[in-house]
Write a protein that holds these residues in place. Structure first.
Motif, short mmCIF file in Angstrom:
data_model
loop_
_atom_site.label_atom_id
_atom_site.label_comp_id
_atom_site.label_asym_id
_atom_site.label_seq_id
_atom_site.Cartn_x
_atom_site.Cartn_y
_atom_site.Cartn_z
N UNK A 32 0.23 -3.89 0.57
CA UNK A 32 -1.02 -3.51 -0.08
C UNK A 32 -0.81 -3.34 -1.58
N UNK A 33 0.30 -2.74 -1.99
CA UNK A 33 0.58 -2.59 -3.42
C UNK A 33 0.69 -3.94 -4.10
N UNK A 34 1.32 -4.89 -3.41
CA UNK A 34 1.45 -6.24 -3.96
C UNK A 34 0.08 -6.89 -4.10
N UNK A 35 -0.80 -6.67 -3.12
CA UNK A 35 -2.15 -7.24 -3.19
C UNK A 35 -2.93 -6.62 -4.36
N UNK A 36 -2.74 -5.33 -4.59
CA UNK A 36 -3.43 -4.68 -5.71
C UNK A 36 -2.96 -5.27 -7.03
N UNK A 175 -9.49 0.46 -5.50
CA UNK A 175 -10.24 1.11 -4.42
C UNK A 175 -10.86 0.07 -3.48
N UNK A 176 -11.40 -0.99 -4.05
CA UNK A 176 -12.04 -2.02 -3.24
C UNK A 176 -11.01 -2.76 -2.37
N UNK A 178 -8.03 -1.57 -1.39
CA UNK A 178 -7.53 -0.63 -0.37
C UNK A 178 -8.52 -0.51 0.78
N UNK A 179 -9.80 -0.39 0.45
CA UNK A 179 -10.81 -0.26 1.49
C UNK A 179 -10.89 -1.52 2.35
N UNK A 180 -10.85 -2.69 1.72
CA UNK A 180 -10.91 -3.95 2.48
C UNK A 180 -9.69 -4.10 3.37
N UNK A 181 -8.54 -3.75 2.84
CA UNK A 181 -7.29 -3.83 3.61
C UNK A 181 -7.34 -2.88 4.81
N UNK A 182 -7.83 -1.66 4.59
CA UNK A 182 -7.94 -0.70 5.69
C UNK A 182 -8.98 -1.13 6.72
N UNK A 183 -10.06 -1.76 6.26
CA UNK A 183 -11.06 -2.28 7.21
C UNK A 183 -10.44 -3.36 8.10
N UNK A 184 -9.58 -4.20 7.50
CA UNK A 184 -8.90 -5.22 8.29
C UNK A 184 -7.99 -4.56 9.32
N UNK A 185 -7.30 -3.48 8.93
CA UNK A 185 -6.45 -2.75 9.88
C UNK A 185 -7.29 -2.16 11.00
N UNK A 186 -8.46 -1.65 10.66
CA UNK A 186 -9.34 -1.07 11.69
C UNK A 186 -9.85 -2.15 12.64
N UNK A 187 -10.12 -3.33 12.10
CA UNK A 187 -10.56 -4.45 12.96
C UNK A 187 -9.47 -4.82 13.94
N UNK A 188 -8.23 -4.90 13.46
CA UNK A 188 -7.13 -5.22 14.36
C UNK A 188 -6.91 -4.10 15.39
#
Length: 457
Positions: A32-36, A175-176, A178-188
């Motif tokens: 996630x840090x790399x994506x940011x 923030x955007x 992190x939220x998108x990444x966490x939403x993907x985790x929630x989907x999985x």
């Protein structure tokens, strides 16, 4: 006793959340840090902000360059229609004067005739008709009336304002992502629940089919199972759609290859918030404050237009053969320019800049009020997520105990397989609720840190 245990758990989570030594950035997934980082490097808004900051730096250099001497090389050729000469009376007077000087030098009387054997010099032209000039000019401002000085200060504060705006944009982008990444985790995380539900329905369909064969169930029961299976298929399709949309969103935000994003399997974990006792100024506030200072110095720059300015002027002619009798070969001078009245333009511009600074002051006060409110809301949300996590963990504990009990009863022929599957399904749903609580907790943490100006990534 059970209630005391829940209260103790809640207090533990609260204390751990407030005093944990691990920082927010350390708890972020390295992926996630790399994506940011990639998102910040890709952002066109951030790039434009950096360019505007460079422009502000150039404005400073332009203002400073006022005090650097300006050197100009000049070259020209001019041909007049004729030589510029003295009028005839003046020429006769100059010639008579020349004769008197020569007779006096020769010791001849004043009234004696001028000797014929002594040549006379022709009267020089004021300006030859062929004029070739090559020169250098030097202009050096010694004092700009504080106009350039105030312009430099205004540009510096403008640059700082733009830089703070860039930092604020990076925070919003982080923030955007992190939220998108966490939403993907929630989907999985929901995929596990869907798989459990699918297995549950398959078992139920097999049971109903056997029951119908033995006359213990009706075709209506089978239709209910088929309807549930169709509803599950719709949820699985929704899962795929959500996954594709979130991967596309991450691709747009970070520029990361879609194939690499599809290989990601992010997971949600609880965040432990470090102690954030004091609130730092948000970058948005700092940007507004710097913009306010820039407009104040801009107003001063307009007001200093009436202060006298001092400059040095120098000129040197490289070719003196073509100079007129009145042209100097070189000169140096000091001049003062004093703008006494410019039609009230400078006064009006200064007043306009002052009003602009007042607008920024109002925006600062409004932003501070909004930030104070957002901090209170974020703190309340964070406390609520901590409590909700404790409640969900108790639900998981209860669902686990229930499943283990029903499973033992089934092994002893005291419960049906349907009871076991129901208990397993409840356990999976409780685990998914915990993932949802983690998602909400991470949102609350990031919002609180952002509100307090302490977001790091």
């Amino acid at each position: 006793m059970q209630i005391n245990k829940v209260v103790f758990s809640f207090l533990f989570f609260s204390i751990a959340g407030l005093f944990s030594i691990s920082s927010f950035s350390q708890q972020l997934d390295p992926v996630l840090q790399d994506l940011i980082t990639k998102g910040v490097n890709k952002s066109q808004t951030v790039t434009i902000n950096n360019i505007e900051a460079e422009q502000a730096k150039l404005d400073q250099r332009l203002a400073k360059s006022v005090f650097i001497p300006k050197v100009t090389l000049n070259g020209s050729y001019t041909r007049l229609n004729d030589d510029l000469k003295f009028d005839e009376d003046t020429q006769n007077l100059l010639m008579a004067t020349q004769k008197l000087v020569i007779k006096e030098a020769a010791g001849l009387p004043f009234n004696a005739p001028f000797p014929d054997n002594i040549p006379l010099r022709e009267t020089p032209n004021l300006q030859d008709k062929n004029i070739l000039k090559s020169s250098v000019d030097v202009d050096w401002v010694l004092f700009s009336g504080l106009e350039a000085t105030n312009a430099i200060k205004a540009s510096k504060h403008k640059e700082s304002s733009i830089n703070y705006l860039g930092m604020a944009e990076k925070d919003k982008l982080a923030l955007k992502i992190i939220e998108t990444y966490d939403k993907l985790a929630l989907v999985y995380a929901s995929e596990s629940v869907l798989n459990t539900s699918e297995n549950y329905l398959n078992e139920q369909a097999h049971f109903v089919r056997k029951a119908i064969e033995n006359g213990l169930a009706t075709p209506i029961d089978r239709k209910k199972i088929e309807l549930a299976q169709q509803q599950l298929a719709g949820k699985k399709l929704e899962f795929e759609h959500n996954k594709v949309l979130l991967i596309e969103a991450l691709n747009q935000l970070t520029g990361e290859d879609r194939d690499n994003l599809r290989m990601l399997r992010p997971t949600l974990e609880s965040f432990r918030l470090s102690a954030v006792s004091s609130t730092e100024k948000r970058n948005e506030i700092k940007a507004l404050e710097e913009a306010e200072k820039a407009t104040i110095y801009k107003s001063k720059m307009e007001q200093s237009h009436f202060i006298p300015k001092v400059a040095v002027k120098g000129h040197y002619e490289f070719i003196d053969n073509y100079l007129s009798l009145l042209d100097p070969k070189w000169f140096v001078g000091v001049g003062i320019q004093w703008n006494v009245f410019d039609g009230n333009q400078s006064h009006l511009k200064a007043k306009k800049s002052k009003l602009e600074s007042q607008i920024y002051r109002e925006r600062i006060e409004e932003a501070e009020e909004m930030i104070d409110l957002s901090i209170v809301k974020a703190e309340q949300a964070y406390q609520s997520t901590l409590q909700n996590s404790v409640i969900v963990e108790k639900e998981i504990e209860l669902a686990t105990d229930t499943y283990e009990m029903v499973n033992k009863q089934h092994k002893n022929d005291l419960a049906s397989i349907n009871d076991v599957l129901d208990a397993l399904n409840d356990l999976e749903k409780a685990n998914f609720k915990l993932q949802e609580s983690y998602f909400d907790q991470r949102r609350a943490v990031t919002q609180l840190l952002h509100a307090k100006g302490a977001l790091q990534y």
